[in-house]
Design a protein around this motif. Structure first.
Motif, PDB file in Angstrom:
ATOM      1  N   SER A 156      -3.473  -3.451   0.940  1.00  0.00           N
ATOM      2  CA  SER A 156      -2.309  -2.555   0.562  1.00  0.00           C
ATOM      3  C   SER A 156      -1.387  -3.142  -0.741  1.00  0.00           C
ATOM      4  O   SER A 156      -1.194  -2.603  -1.661  1.00  0.00           O
ATOM      5  CB  SER A 156      -1.198  -2.211   1.464  1.00  0.00           C
ATOM      6  N   THR A 160      -1.188  -1.811  -4.503  1.00  0.00           N
ATOM      7  CA  THR A 160      -0.068  -1.937  -4.993  1.00  0.00           C
ATOM      8  C   THR A 160       0.243  -2.645  -6.281  1.00  0.00           C
ATOM      9  O   THR A 160       0.682  -2.228  -7.492  1.00  0.00           O
ATOM     10  CB  THR A 160       1.239  -2.567  -4.165  1.00  0.00           C
ATOM     11  N   SER A 421      -9.071  -1.683  -1.429  1.00  0.00           N
ATOM     12  CA  SER A 421      -8.104  -1.344  -2.088  1.00  0.00           C
ATOM     13  C   SER A 421      -8.261  -0.343  -3.061  1.00  0.00           C
ATOM     14  O   SER A 421      -7.706   0.853  -3.420  1.00  0.00           O
ATOM     15  CB  SER A 421      -7.773  -2.736  -2.895  1.00  0.00           C
ATOM     16  N   LEU A 424      -8.350   3.110  -1.227  1.00  0.00           N
ATOM     17  CA  LEU A 424      -6.987   3.350  -0.919  1.00  0.00           C
ATOM     18  C   LEU A 424      -6.426   3.828  -2.393  1.00  0.00           C
ATOM     19  O   LEU A 424      -5.900   5.201  -2.365  1.00  0.00           O
ATOM     20  CB  LEU A 424      -6.200   2.223  -0.570  1.00  0.00           C
ATOM     21  N   ILE A 434       1.883   3.496   2.321  1.00  0.00           N
ATOM     22  CA  ILE A 434       1.260   2.641   3.076  1.00  0.00           C
ATOM     23  C   ILE A 434       2.461   2.076   3.986  1.00  0.00           C
ATOM     24  O   ILE A 434       2.248   1.619   5.009  1.00  0.00           O
ATOM     25  CB  ILE A 434       0.959   1.560   2.119  1.00  0.00           C
ATOM     26  N   ARG A 438       1.702   1.512   8.166  1.00  0.00           N
ATOM     27  CA  ARG A 438       1.617   0.342   8.683  1.00  0.00           C
ATOM     28  C   ARG A 438       2.117   0.178   9.992  1.00  0.00           C
ATOM     29  O   ARG A 438       1.334  -0.533  10.713  1.00  0.00           O
ATOM     30  CB  ARG A 438       2.431  -0.760   7.735  1.00  0.00           C
TER      31      ARG A 438
END
Length: 713
Positions: A156, A160, A421, A424, A434, A438
């Motif tokens: 994540s 990001t 990644s 996602l 996210i 989490r």
């Protein structure tokens, strides 16, 4: 894709510059760490080719470097970028809630770390403790929980970062996703845990300098006019910055429903990211006995000020200038997608500092992401190599082979998280979603893990079943609440706060209920002395493997006859008649029993009576550890009461900050930033001054000899 913006209209930095920065920074840190590893081996007798050094840094890391490393591992990009974005969305309450949602987890980990030193002084991973207590099935369950937590958290962060790099430069997020972890894989595979400690220090120093610079540069910009000017501009634009759920819609009030719900979700998610992350356990295993509690608690206090200061200043600055010509998106409004991606901070920096500021932001982004990725890589590597490969695939593995497997698993993990990644990204996830997901997947294992060290009556069945039931409870609550409240089960519906909050509460608390009920069903009391067998069956064998002259000697329990094996010699004043009562955690005493050469060490240990097993620390050390445990528990309680109850809750009332109160509020936050710099950058240099001097003398003497020879020829 729902998580992208149109970079065709706006790029803050060229793609070429972005590629150059990513590749250049990766190469630079690889070079630095290779040099550091060489210096460690030559002048400080620290060889990352040994598993003990690779996994737990010889358990010799001091207070200062521990504080810096823990701070760096916990200084995720969210704490700067998303703190500013959420301050823009909900007002100035968010950064303080964010700070309080970072520090108490580290304080809890200090208590868990020192208790682990008392109960299991020679553990390498938290999963090793689980295996010793709950057996193979429990071990496998928690391996899955820890891997999911580590992989998900790390992936994540890369996701990001790739989205931010895409938003800033237009670089395709797939390219950014591949380049971000590439250099980290290389230096982590070479240097091991101590390498991540050293690079964590560099990450921390550079990132804090940039954070302080951005905070002050934005405040002192002519377009803002200092603290007073920022307050006046935000107050003047109150009508266009109305926030539903805030007192009078103001961004200058602490009474914000959105902020407090976000803060609660964050606390649950962050608690999971610490307790269920083997990286934080490994850092506690790697510390000296007296360094665990002070090192972790220094980091806990220091990290509080990061989101508070920069989040408040940049988030409110965005509110003040987002409808003015200097803002990069003007005349278009700042969209929810851009806020969710974290573009608030780079837009403010571009508007007020310019291109140089964006380069600095890019460096900050790299520092924050790679520090998280490096610690995650060591954590996952230890799980794959030690908890899976050594435990189930090759129990007789030599120390040298185990290190090679660790190197390979770092690379495998790097490739895997890159793929996750990218998935996602293509799935439409963003850092806000996210943050809501989490806690659901990470919280169920928290209480069972804590009870593993603190409650002797948690049974094997309870430890295995309760986190599984907790996960499905949280997931069910999340999806059902989203469907009930918003009529759908998709990213948009599950990105709302209430389903995420209810799911986090269910995921965290339900395993406690399940564990107690299942433990009472068939009561059992665990004997803590069983944990001391880890030192015998794992540590002693591992050292025997590493120090044996030939691979055939590694399995020889009669170490007195092993060629070249010196570990049977007493260390310091340790008596040979008590081989496991050894105060030096880097060495293990010999085994006196004349066992047959073909008897596996683990079998001999399992047959040994618990009454014959003594704690490897002497009474004075154990008493000192219990003293630190009391300090850690008291500190944890105090920090929870102060940062969650006594400080913020009285401000949750019908009150809008006055100019003087706001000025004092931000001033304290900025002072806290400087205090953090002193605690985790300057103090570690002082604390490690002797090692630094030793390394410097070694380099100087080697240079003189080298140039002397060159001159003679």
């Amino acid at each position: 894709m729902s998580n992208t913006i149109d970079t065709g209209k706006l790029t803050l930095i060229s793609q070429g510059a972005a590629y150059g920065l990513l590749i250049g920074l990766g190469v630079l840190f690889c070079g630095v760490i290779l040099i550091a590893v060489k210096i460690q081996k030559l002048y400080l007798s620290e060889d990352s080719g040994k598993s003990e050094m690779f996994m737990v840094a010889n358990r010799s890391v001091g207070t200062g470097l521990t504080a810096s490393a823990v701070f760096s591992s916990w200084m995720w990009i969210n704490e700067t970028v998303l703190a500013a974005a959420m301050c823009y969305r909900y007002g100035l309450a968010v950064p303080l809630w964010w700070g309080s949602g970072l520090c108490f987890q580290i304080a809890l980990m200090a208590a868990l770390g020192v208790m682990a030193k008392i109960r299991v002084p020679y553990a390498h991973t938290s999963l090793e403790i689980v295996r010793m207590r709950y057996g193979k099935i429990g071990h496998l369950v928690f391996i899955v929980l820890n891997l999911v937590n580590n992989v998900f958290g790390c992936a994540s962060m890369i996701m990001t970062g790739s989205q931010l790099i895409y938003g800033v430069s237009g670089m395709h997020f797939v390219a950014a996703t591949i380049l971000i972890p590439l250099g980290v894989v290389l230096y982590t595979a070479v240097g091991g845990l101590k390498a991540t400690f050293l690079t964590d220090f560099l990450h921390t120093a550079i990132a804090l300098i940039l954070i302080i610079y951005f905070t002050l540069a934005v405040l002192t910009n002519d377009a803002i006019g200092g603290l007073g000017g920022l307050y006046e501009k935000v107050a003047a634009t109150a009508s266009e910055n109305y926030i539903s759920g805030n007192y009078e819609g103001s961004v200058l009030t602490f009474k914000s429903k959105g902020a407090i719900i976000w803060g609660l979700i964050l606390k649950f998610g962050n608690l999971a990211l610490v307790v269920m992350d083997t990286a934080f356990w490994q850092k506690s295993f790697a510390t000296e006995v007296k360094a665990t509690v002070p090192g972790y608690n220094i980091a806990a206090l220091a990290v509080f000020g990061i989101p508070w200061g920069i989040g408040t200043v940049l988030g409110l600055t965005a509110r003040a200038i987002h409808n003015t010509p200097i803002f990069p998106t003007y005349p278009d409004p700042l969209t929810d997608t851009e806020v969710s991606m974290g573009m608030v901070m780079p837009y403010v920096i571009k508007a007020l500092i310019g291109d140089g500021g964006i380069v600095g932001f890019f460096i900050l982004l790299f520092m924050a992401i790679t520090s998280t990725v490096s610690s995650s890589m060591i954590a996952v590597s230890s799980i794959l190599s030690y908890d899976i490969y050594k435990t189930y695939l090759n129990p007789q593995v030599t120390d040298k082979k185990l290190v090679k497997v660790s190197h390979l698993t770092v690379v495998i993990h790097g490739v895997f998280i890159t793929g996750i990644s990218i998935a996602l990204n293509y799935g439409g996830a963003n850092m806000t979603w996210i943050g809501y997901l989490r806690p659901v997947i990470s919280c169920p294992g928290i209480i069972p893990v804590v009870l593993t060290l603190f409650w002797s009556r948690q049974t094997r069945l309870a430890a295995i079943i309760s986190p599984i039931l907790g996960f499905f409870t949280g997931l069910t609550v999340w999806l059902v609440t989203a469907k009930t409240m918003y009529g759908a089960v998709d990213i948009a519906a599950t990105s709302n706060q209430y389903p995420a909050l209810y799911a986090a509460i269910a995921s965290f608390f339900s395993p406690a209920l399940y564990s107690v009920l299942l433990s009472l069903y068939k009561p059992y009391t665990f004997d803590w002395r069983v944990f001391l067998r880890i030192e015998l069956q794992d540590e002693a064998k591992l050292h025997a493997d590493s120090d044996s002259a030939t691979p055939n000697d590694s399995g020889d329990e009669n170490t007195e006859t092993s060629k070249g094996n010196e570990i049977t010699k007493p260390v310091g004043n340790t008596p040979t008649e008590k081989p496991i009562n050894n105060n030096d955690p880097e060495r293990v005493g010999g085994i006196d029993e004349k066992a047959p050469l073909k008897t596996p060490p683990s079998l001999a240990v399992e047959q040994q009576s618990l009454d014959d097993i003594q704690h490897p620390f002497d009474e004075a050390t154990i008493k000192e550890l219990y003293r630190w445990l009391k300090i850690a528990i008291v500190f944890f309680v105090v920090i929870v009461l102060v940062t969650i109850v006594a400080w913020p809750l009285p401000l949750y009332r019908d009150y809008i900050f006055t100019k003087s109160f706001f000025s004092g509020w931000v001033t304290v936050a900025i002072i806290w930033q400087f205090g953090a710099f002193g605690a985790v950058v300057i103090y570690p240099l002082y604390d490690g001054r002797h090692e630094i001097a030793t390394g410097a003398r070694g380099i100087w003497n080697s240079s003189r000899r080298y140039f002397g020879k060159r001159g003679a020829t």
